[in-house]
Design an enzyme around this catalytic site. Sequence first.
Site, mmCIF file in Angstrom:
data_model
loop_
_atom_site.group_PDB
_atom_site.id
_atom_site.type_symbol
_atom_site.label_atom_id
_atom_site.label_comp_id
_atom_site.label_asym_id
_atom_site.label_seq_id
_atom_site.Cartn_x
_atom_site.Cartn_y
_atom_site.Cartn_z
ATOM 1 N N GLU A 116 0.820 -1.217 0.000
ATOM 2 C CA GLU A 116 0.000 0.000 0.000
ATOM 3 C C GLU A 116 0.857 1.271 0.000
ATOM 4 O O GLU A 116 0.382 2.342 0.388
ATOM 5 C CB GLU A 116 -0.946 0.020 1.211
ATOM 6 C CG GLU A 116 -1.897 -1.160 1.326
ATOM 7 C CD GLU A 116 -2.966 -1.239 0.231
ATOM 8 O OE1 GLU A 116 -2.996 -0.347 -0.644
ATOM 9 O OE2 GLU A 116 -3.753 -2.195 0.255
ATOM 10 N N HIS A 139 -2.575 1.742 8.485
ATOM 11 C CA HIS A 139 -3.675 0.976 7.889
ATOM 12 C C HIS A 139 -3.854 -0.316 8.671
ATOM 13 O O HIS A 139 -2.899 -1.072 8.851
ATOM 14 C CB HIS A 139 -3.348 0.655 6.428
ATOM 15 C CG HIS A 139 -4.253 -0.366 5.817
ATOM 16 N ND1 HIS A 139 -5.634 -0.227 5.792
ATOM 17 C CD2 HIS A 139 -4.003 -1.554 5.222
ATOM 18 C CE1 HIS A 139 -6.172 -1.276 5.198
ATOM 19 N NE2 HIS A 139 -5.204 -2.105 4.851
ATOM 20 N N HIS A 141 -6.817 -3.670 9.848
ATOM 21 C CA HIS A 141 -8.038 -4.411 9.508
ATOM 22 C C HIS A 141 -8.916 -4.509 10.754
ATOM 23 O O HIS A 141 -9.081 -5.582 11.332
ATOM 24 C CB HIS A 141 -7.669 -5.778 8.944
ATOM 25 C CG HIS A 141 -6.960 -5.722 7.622
ATOM 26 N ND1 HIS A 141 -6.501 -6.840 6.962
ATOM 27 C CD2 HIS A 141 -6.652 -4.670 6.818
ATOM 28 C CE1 HIS A 141 -5.925 -6.484 5.813
ATOM 29 N NE2 HIS A 141 -5.998 -5.171 5.705
ATOM 30 N N HIS A 210 -12.780 -3.754 4.073
ATOM 31 C CA HIS A 210 -11.328 -3.945 4.111
ATOM 32 C C HIS A 210 -10.702 -3.451 5.423
ATOM 33 O O HIS A 210 -10.039 -4.223 6.102
ATOM 34 C CB HIS A 210 -10.689 -3.246 2.898
ATOM 35 C CG HIS A 210 -9.219 -3.465 2.770
ATOM 36 N ND1 HIS A 210 -8.562 -3.522 1.563
ATOM 37 C CD2 HIS A 210 -8.243 -3.632 3.709
ATOM 38 C CE1 HIS A 210 -7.281 -3.733 1.753
ATOM 39 N NE2 HIS A 210 -7.063 -3.799 3.047
HETATM 40 O O1 2HA Z 1 -1.408 -6.902 3.080
HETATM 41 O O2 2HA Z 1 -3.459 -4.857 4.383
HETATM 42 O O3 2HA Z 1 -4.228 -3.773 2.120
HETATM 43 C C1 2HA Z 1 -1.464 -5.690 3.596
HETATM 44 C C2 2HA Z 1 -2.769 -5.079 3.439
HETATM 45 C C3 2HA Z 1 -3.218 -4.688 2.077
HETATM 46 ZN ZN ZN Z 2 -5.346 -4.040 4.097
#
Ligand code: 2HA
Ligand code: ZN
Length: 274
Positions: A116, A139, A141, A210
């Site tokens: 990313e 970022h 999840h 996501h």
């Molecule tokens: O693999 O989270 O968005 C890493 C991630 C891709």
């Molecule tokens: Zn991701």
Amino acid sequence: MAILNCKFIQGFMRMCQDGFEQGWHERNGGNLSYRMADSEVAEVSPYLSKDAPMMPIGVAVPELRSEYFLVTGSGKFFRNVIIDPLDSIGIIKLDDKGENYQLCWGFVNGGRPTSELPSHLMNHEVKKKKDSKYRVIYHSHTTNVIVLTFVLPLTAEVFTRELWEMATECPVVFPDGVGVVPWMVPGGKDIAVASSKLMEKYDVIVWAHHGIFCAGPDFDITFGLCHTVEKSAEILVKMLAISPTKRQTILPDEFRALAKDFKVSLPEQFLYEK
Ligand code: 2HA
Ligand code: ZN
């Protein structure tokens, strides 16, 4: 290795571990990047190699030309960062156009920066232009935020208002609200462009089905922002599991009163009558 004792690298590794312990980083999920201060570049300079080949970023970020970033690696697991940092994280330097990068340190077993990277760098560019204090893009999840992207309309208005209502601290912690990117293919330029457009306005962006991107000046504030949003999402998910409607909640005028006392400005866009 002494470089690992640097405060910013310690903070970066701790944040990776904190995120893993929250359950937000299954397998290689999620990524973290940190725009290094000049003093930090100077501090680690003896450890940096300067002749690695240039690789294309995939997007142009001229505002970030010649800057250094500490980043997690593509395909690397957050779970492994504290036990094997040299394999899992690395420092990159951008060229003088902001179009290519070179590896300067880390990724000793042949890694490369997060998949990313375009989104991270475009978000860093937008934030740096607005406020040079911003240094962290994260970022993750986040489970409950992802759950909500299956049941709420994918708009900033609804996500912001619903998350604000679930915990009184929320409008104080993210008064600008939460942006939402519809489902898109991750890892490329298009999602980077869509995300960075929203980052002009928000410090928090949801990626439908996501995860989430958060931006901030340091590791504590950025992790805390993500943690607060996800906690609020968890409360909403639990509430919706009990009842599809709320018996009572925080009302628009109550948010306005909160804004006054806590000296934040809450955009009227989010204080609509339901
Ligand atoms: O693999 O989270 O968005 C890493 C991630 C891709
Ligand atoms: Zn991701």
